[in-house]
Design a protein around this motif. Structure first.
Motif, mmCIF file in Angstrom:
data_model
loop_
_atom_site.group_PDB
_atom_site.id
_atom_site.type_symbol
_atom_site.label_atom_id
_atom_site.label_comp_id
_atom_site.label_asym_id
_atom_site.label_seq_id
_atom_site.Cartn_x
_atom_site.Cartn_y
_atom_site.Cartn_z
ATOM 1 N N UNK A 101 9.025 -0.071 2.422
ATOM 2 C CA UNK A 101 8.192 1.126 2.307
ATOM 3 C C UNK A 101 9.031 2.258 2.878
ATOM 4 N N UNK A 102 9.390 3.228 2.030
ATOM 5 C CA UNK A 102 10.282 4.284 2.479
ATOM 6 C C UNK A 102 9.575 5.604 2.757
ATOM 7 N N UNK A 103 8.362 5.778 2.237
ATOM 8 C CA UNK A 103 7.592 6.999 2.481
ATOM 9 C C UNK A 103 6.108 6.651 2.477
ATOM 10 N N UNK A 104 5.363 7.284 3.355
ATOM 11 C CA UNK A 104 3.902 7.151 3.370
ATOM 12 C C UNK A 104 3.317 8.561 3.394
ATOM 13 N N UNK A 105 2.466 8.859 2.424
ATOM 14 C CA UNK A 105 1.803 10.159 2.351
ATOM 15 C C UNK A 105 0.300 9.954 2.270
ATOM 16 N N UNK A 106 -0.475 10.745 3.000
ATOM 17 C CA UNK A 106 -1.928 10.641 2.856
ATOM 18 C C UNK A 106 -2.361 11.232 1.516
ATOM 19 N N UNK A 107 -3.289 10.567 0.858
ATOM 20 C CA UNK A 107 -3.847 11.078 -0.392
ATOM 21 C C UNK A 107 -5.089 11.904 -0.060
ATOM 22 N N UNK A 108 -5.521 12.721 -1.007
ATOM 23 C CA UNK A 108 -6.662 13.607 -0.780
ATOM 24 C C UNK A 108 -7.949 12.851 -0.470
ATOM 25 N N UNK A 109 -8.087 11.645 -0.996
ATOM 26 C CA UNK A 109 -9.313 10.869 -0.786
ATOM 27 C C UNK A 109 -9.272 10.023 0.490
ATOM 28 N N UNK A 110 -8.235 10.202 1.305
ATOM 29 C CA UNK A 110 -8.132 9.448 2.547
ATOM 30 C C UNK A 110 -7.314 8.173 2.432
ATOM 31 N N UNK A 111 -6.931 7.789 1.228
ATOM 32 C CA UNK A 111 -6.085 6.608 1.059
ATOM 33 C C UNK A 111 -4.632 7.000 1.337
ATOM 34 N N UNK A 112 -3.730 6.071 1.112
ATOM 35 C CA UNK A 112 -2.311 6.332 1.365
ATOM 36 C C UNK A 112 -1.495 6.131 0.099
#
Length: 74
Positions: free
Chosen positions: A51-62
């Motif tokens: 896993x090289x990047x983690x970004x929060x999504x608008x709905x609270x998921x990743x």
């Protein structure tokens, strides 16, 4: 005795290929590892992944960026 999955013939077209891949995975709530394994299995047999990047999504998921090397069988 040779491994039955590894070809012993000199014909390289029957050997598995190493395939570098990267993709984004929208992770649902819950355990992450089964989601990762399923996403990788759809593309081939993973030799390694990260896993090289983690970004929060608008709905609270990743949103996860996955980089991997997969075996692709002919």
């Amino acid at each position: 005795m040779p491994d039955p999955e590894i070809p012993t013939s000199p014909d390289s077209s029957s050997w598995p290929r190493l395939e570098p891949v990267d993709f984004w995975l929208l992770a649902a709530p819950g355990p992450l590892l089964p989601q990762l394994r399923a996403a990788l299995a759809e593309r081939g047999e993973p030799l390694r992944w990260a896993i090289t990047t983690v970004l929060p999504a608008e709905d609270g998921s990743r949103r996860l960026r996955i980089e991997a090397v997969l075996l692709q069988f002919p």
